[in-house]
Scaffold this active site. Structure first.
Site, PDB file in Angstrom:
ATOM      1  N   TYR A 263       5.857  -0.196  -1.708  1.00  0.00           N
ATOM      2  CA  TYR A 263       4.595   0.203  -1.052  1.00  0.00           C
ATOM      3  C   TYR A 263       3.526  -0.872  -1.154  1.00  0.00           C
ATOM      4  O   TYR A 263       2.374  -0.611  -0.838  1.00  0.00           O
ATOM      5  CB  TYR A 263       4.025   1.467  -1.707  1.00  0.00           C
ATOM      6  CG  TYR A 263       5.013   2.562  -1.982  1.00  0.00           C
ATOM      7  CD1 TYR A 263       5.628   3.249  -0.939  1.00  0.00           C
ATOM      8  CD2 TYR A 263       5.332   2.923  -3.291  1.00  0.00           C
ATOM      9  CE1 TYR A 263       6.533   4.276  -1.197  1.00  0.00           C
ATOM     10  CE2 TYR A 263       6.231   3.942  -3.553  1.00  0.00           C
ATOM     11  CZ  TYR A 263       6.835   4.608  -2.504  1.00  0.00           C
ATOM     12  OH  TYR A 263       7.723   5.615  -2.768  1.00  0.00           O
TER      13      TYR A 263
ATOM     14  N   PRO B 287       1.007  19.267  -8.614  1.00  0.00           N
ATOM     15  CA  PRO B 287       0.566  17.905  -8.944  1.00  0.00           C
ATOM     16  C   PRO B 287       1.676  17.102  -9.608  1.00  0.00           C
ATOM     17  O   PRO B 287       2.453  17.643 -10.400  1.00  0.00           O
ATOM     18  CB  PRO B 287      -0.583  18.138  -9.926  1.00  0.00           C
ATOM     19  CG  PRO B 287      -0.202  19.417 -10.621  1.00  0.00           C
ATOM     20  CD  PRO B 287       0.462  20.266  -9.562  1.00  0.00           C
TER      21      PRO B 287
ATOM     22  N   GLY C 261      -0.718  15.794  -4.547  1.00  0.00           N
ATOM     23  CA  GLY C 261      -1.318  14.719  -3.764  1.00  0.00           C
ATOM     24  C   GLY C 261      -2.573  14.082  -4.304  1.00  0.00           C
ATOM     25  O   GLY C 261      -2.982  13.021  -3.830  1.00  0.00           O
TER      26      GLY C 261
ATOM     27  N   ARG D  19       1.589  12.873  -9.683  1.00  0.00           N
ATOM     28  CA  ARG D  19       0.965  11.621 -10.125  1.00  0.00           C
ATOM     29  C   ARG D  19      -0.259  11.823 -11.029  1.00  0.00           C
ATOM     30  O   ARG D  19      -0.429  11.119 -12.023  1.00  0.00           O
ATOM     31  CB  ARG D  19       0.522  10.846  -8.873  1.00  0.00           C
ATOM     32  CG  ARG D  19       0.080   9.420  -9.141  1.00  0.00           C
ATOM     33  CD  ARG D  19      -0.471   8.779  -7.864  1.00  0.00           C
ATOM     34  NE  ARG D  19       0.268   9.056  -6.687  1.00  0.00           N
ATOM     35  CZ  ARG D  19       1.160   8.236  -6.116  1.00  0.00           C
ATOM     36  NH1 ARG D  19       1.401   7.067  -6.667  1.00  0.00           N
ATOM     37  NH2 ARG D  19       1.776   8.592  -5.014  1.00  0.00           N
TER      38      ARG D  19
ATOM     39  N   CYS E   8      17.624 -10.751  -7.656  1.00  0.00           N
ATOM     40  CA  CYS E   8      17.793 -11.785  -6.631  1.00  0.00           C
ATOM     41  C   CYS E   8      17.246 -11.365  -5.280  1.00  0.00           C
ATOM     42  O   CYS E   8      18.003 -11.198  -4.321  1.00  0.00           O
ATOM     43  CB  CYS E   8      19.276 -12.146  -6.542  1.00  0.00           C
ATOM     44  SG  CYS E   8      19.844 -12.732  -8.128  1.00  0.00           S
ATOM     45  N   GLU E   9      15.956 -11.128  -5.225  1.00  0.00           N
ATOM     46  CA  GLU E   9      15.275 -10.795  -3.973  1.00  0.00           C
ATOM     47  C   GLU E   9      13.846 -11.304  -4.070  1.00  0.00           C
ATOM     48  O   GLU E   9      13.208 -11.156  -5.119  1.00  0.00           O
ATOM     49  CB  GLU E   9      15.203  -9.282  -3.777  1.00  0.00           C
ATOM     50  CG  GLU E   9      16.539  -8.626  -3.656  1.00  0.00           C
ATOM     51  CD  GLU E   9      16.518  -7.434  -2.704  1.00  0.00           C
ATOM     52  OE1 GLU E   9      15.624  -7.352  -1.830  1.00  0.00           O
ATOM     53  OE2 GLU E   9      17.422  -6.606  -2.845  1.00  0.00           O
TER      54      GLU E   9
ATOM     55  N   ARG F  59       7.588   0.508  -7.093  1.00  0.00           N
ATOM     56  CA  ARG F  59       6.374   0.734  -6.286  1.00  0.00           C
ATOM     57  C   ARG F  59       5.763  -0.525  -5.671  1.00  0.00           C
ATOM     58  O   ARG F  59       5.398  -0.519  -4.500  1.00  0.00           O
ATOM     59  CB  ARG F  59       5.315   1.492  -7.094  1.00  0.00           C
ATOM     60  CG  ARG F  59       5.810   2.844  -7.647  1.00  0.00           C
ATOM     61  CD  ARG F  59       4.679   3.715  -8.187  1.00  0.00           C
ATOM     62  NE  ARG F  59       3.864   4.215  -7.103  1.00  0.00           N
ATOM     63  CZ  ARG F  59       2.693   3.753  -6.787  1.00  0.00           C
ATOM     64  NH1 ARG F  59       2.140   2.788  -7.502  1.00  0.00           N
ATOM     65  NH2 ARG F  59       2.040   4.235  -5.756  1.00  0.00           N
TER      66      ARG F  59
ATOM     67  N   TYR G  85       6.379   8.065 -10.754  1.00  0.00           N
ATOM     68  CA  TYR G  85       7.233   7.339  -9.813  1.00  0.00           C
ATOM     69  C   TYR G  85       7.606   5.965 -10.362  1.00  0.00           C
ATOM     70  O   TYR G  85       7.754   5.002  -9.622  1.00  0.00           O
ATOM     71  CB  TYR G  85       6.566   7.246  -8.429  1.00  0.00           C
ATOM     72  CG  TYR G  85       6.124   8.598  -7.922  1.00  0.00           C
ATOM     73  CD1 TYR G  85       7.071   9.519  -7.526  1.00  0.00           C
ATOM     74  CD2 TYR G  85       4.782   8.967  -7.898  1.00  0.00           C
ATOM     75  CE1 TYR G  85       6.682  10.799  -7.102  1.00  0.00           C
ATOM     76  CE2 TYR G  85       4.395  10.228  -7.474  1.00  0.00           C
ATOM     77  CZ  TYR G  85       5.355  11.138  -7.079  1.00  0.00           C
ATOM     78  OH  TYR G  85       4.978  12.394  -6.662  1.00  0.00           O
TER      79      TYR G  85
HETATM   80  N1  LLP Z   1       4.914  18.403  -3.637  1.00  0.00           N
HETATM   81  C1  LLP Z   1       5.703  17.861  -2.697  1.00  0.00           C
HETATM   82  C2  LLP Z   1       6.386  18.735  -1.737  1.00  0.00           C
HETATM   83  C3  LLP Z   1       5.882  16.468  -2.650  1.00  0.00           C
HETATM   84  O1  LLP Z   1       6.660  15.941  -1.721  1.00  0.00           O
HETATM   85  C4  LLP Z   1       5.225  15.650  -3.599  1.00  0.00           C
HETATM   86  C5  LLP Z   1       5.395  14.195  -3.583  1.00  0.00           C
HETATM   87  C6  LLP Z   1       4.413  16.263  -4.570  1.00  0.00           C
HETATM   88  C7  LLP Z   1       4.273  17.645  -4.550  1.00  0.00           C
HETATM   89  C8  LLP Z   1       3.695  15.499  -5.630  1.00  0.00           C
HETATM   90  O2  LLP Z   1       2.737  14.626  -5.108  1.00  0.00           O
HETATM   91  P1  LLP Z   1       1.727  13.844  -6.078  1.00  0.00           P
HETATM   92  O3  LLP Z   1       0.843  14.886  -6.708  1.00  0.00           O
HETATM   93  O4  LLP Z   1       2.511  13.120  -7.075  1.00  0.00           O
HETATM   94  O5  LLP Z   1       0.993  12.951  -5.170  1.00  0.00           O
HETATM   95  N2  LLP Z   1       7.080   7.471  -4.596  1.00  0.00           N
HETATM   96  C9  LLP Z   1       5.724   7.509  -4.065  1.00  0.00           C
HETATM   97  C10 LLP Z   1       5.170   8.903  -4.036  1.00  0.00           C
HETATM   98  C11 LLP Z   1       6.043   9.876  -3.265  1.00  0.00           C
HETATM   99  C12 LLP Z   1       5.496  11.275  -3.236  1.00  0.00           C
HETATM  100  C13 LLP Z   1       6.477  12.220  -2.672  1.00  0.00           C
HETATM  101  N3  LLP Z   1       6.095  13.586  -2.713  1.00  0.00           N
HETATM  102  C14 LLP Z   1       4.858   6.577  -4.892  1.00  0.00           C
HETATM  103  O6  LLP Z   1       5.356   5.946  -5.824  1.00  0.00           O
HETATM  104  O7  LLP Z   1       3.674   6.416  -4.602  1.00  0.00           O
END
Ligand code: LLP
Length: 414
Positions: A316, A274, A239, A276, A342-343, A312, A371
């Site tokens: 979002y 982690p 996160g 992102r 086409c959107e 993205r 992502y």
């Molecule tokens: N662990 C779990 C259980 C998760 O669901 C996720 C992300 C992570 C770890 C990794 O989170 P990060 O460190 O990457 O924030 N597609 C969206 C993001 C979706 C995240 C889903 N879960 C975007 O492009 O912003």
């Protein structure tokens, strides 16, 4: 910190001019920097050096085998959410005992595959899932290690679609029912209690929600202990956010210090997931301008990458900086950078200051390493882009561009 820099006005990835790769590989393509990926892993993982821990990269952020292999070789594990991700992680050489499995909807076939592989932990998200896993593990003649995913009801203060730790979200189990379920789990023949898990959301730019969640988890683990249930692992999910524009997310060291303070006195190995923060700023999407046009209200720059390549912005309303591949200081104009799909929702940038461009110019969509490719699709029957990795002064195609034949693979006319 990343290794995409200008030299004499030309964008380089490490020691390779991006333009040279575009000429050889064609566009669009995702481009990752090996040095940046390694640096990000070392900085993040190193920030927890004082605590027993395991960094399990969230495979969904960037699932290419080369990326998984790199993190695995640096000592990382994997956080997976499907049988397909388990397959990738194992293929990339990540040992099963460094793999944790999250997600609300694991199928029996996926559970079987993971039990047989001998993964470190199933992060279980409901009572029904737990009972199914108990049965499936029994059928496989094994025991499934489990960490229930607790939903701490904390607001991560991020985009609604990527908030996961609020009571109204589909994820995890509230603390009260989770306590009950641990008592039940302790009595199931084929379940072994491994830990407690949690993940409150993605792209968090503040430390407080993490601290708040940790405080709740700590109280929860203490009540488990009072019930005679000991846990070996505390998995706090992923996160941590990155800088796309003017965000100022806490650096890993600050995050790690807050986590260490929150864990003080708990006898658990920490698991981190982690995604992102490891890959986001280690990758870009390179696209070529096809045409430009001045509408009555807006300027459009039409490029050869679309929402199928990078979802993205459409999904979002996410911001990605768009920089020139040649001519660093080119004047900028306010425009929409749009794809061929086409959107109207097909845009990479909207009303954004972007390099003034003409047909043939190359543009870099920055911070696209997380992502990006992993969410890409074949919508509009567009072959998915190539993925390329640069290491020092060399580059390798780590996923070839799809062909038309790939598009119809598996289809049949009855
Ligand atoms: N662990 C779990 C259980 C998760 O669901 C996720 C992300 C992570 C770890 C990794 O989170 P990060 O460190 O990457 O924030 N597609 C969206 C993001 C979706 C995240 C889903 N879960 C975007 O492009 O912003």
């Amino acid at each position: 910190m990343h290794h995409f820099d200008y030299r004499d006005g030309e964008l380089f990835c490490e020691d390779v001019p991006v333009r040279v790769i575009a000429e050889e590989v064609g566009t669009p393509f995702y481009l990752y920097s090996h040095a940046t990926l390694s640096h990000h892993f070392r900085v993040f993982d190193g920030a927890f050096a004082e605590i027993p821990h395991l960094t399990c990269f969230a495979v969904k952020a960037c699932s290419n085998l080369a990326v998984l292999h790199l993190f695995g070789s640096l000592g990382g594990g994997a956080d997976i959410v499907s049988g397909g991700e388990l397959f990738r992680a194992l293929k990339a050489g990540i040992p099963a005992e460094r793999i944790v499995y999250s997600g609300v909807g694991k199928t029996e076939a996926e559970m079987k595959y993971a039990v047989k592989s001998g993964i470190l932990s199933f992060n279980v998200e409901s009572e029904e899932e737990l009972l199914t896993l108990d049965r499936v593990a029994g059928e496989c003649g094994g025991r499934a290690p489990v960490s229930l995913r607790v939903n701490p009801d904390v607001d991560p203060r991020t985009h609604a679609y990527i908030s996961t730790g609020l009571a109204k979200n589909k994820f995890g189990i509230s603390t009260g029912p989770a306590l009950e379920l641990y008592r039940r789990a302790a009595e199931l023949a084929n379940i072994e209690i491994a830990g407690v898990s949690c993940h409150i959301g993605s792209q968090l730019t503040e430390i407080e929600p993490f601290v708040e969640a940790l405080g709740k988890l700590r109280i929860f683990i203490e009540s488990l202990a009072a019930d005679g249930i000991a846990v070996r692992y505390l998995d706090i999910g992923g996160g941590l956010g990155i800088r796309y524009g003017d965000e100022e997310p806490p650096p890993p060291a600050e995050y790690a210090a807050a986590v260490a303070a929150g864990l003080e006195g708990l006898d658990c190995t920490l698991i981190l997931e982690p995604g992102r923060v490891l890959t986001g700023n280690a990758g870009i999407l390179v696209t070529r301008v096809l045409y430009t046009k001045d509408g009555p209200e807006k300027k459009f720059i039409i490029v050869d990458a679309g929402m199928n390549d990078l979802a993205r912005p459409s999904l979002y309303d996410a911001f990605h900086a768009i920089d020139p591949v040649s001519g660093k200081d080119r004047p900028r104009v306010k425009a929409d950078v749009v794809g061929p799909i086409c959107e109207t929702g097909d845009f990479l940038a909207r009303d954004q200051m972007v390099p003034e461009s003409a047909g043939g110019d190359l543009l870099a969509v920055m911070s696209a390493g997380a992502y990006g490719f992993s969410m890409s699709s074949n919508y509009n029957s567009r072959p998915r882009a190539a993925e390329v990795m640069v290491e020092k002064d060399g580059f390798k195609v780590i996923r070839r561009r799809e062909t038309f034949a790939d598009l119809i693979r598996g289809e049949a006319v009855p």
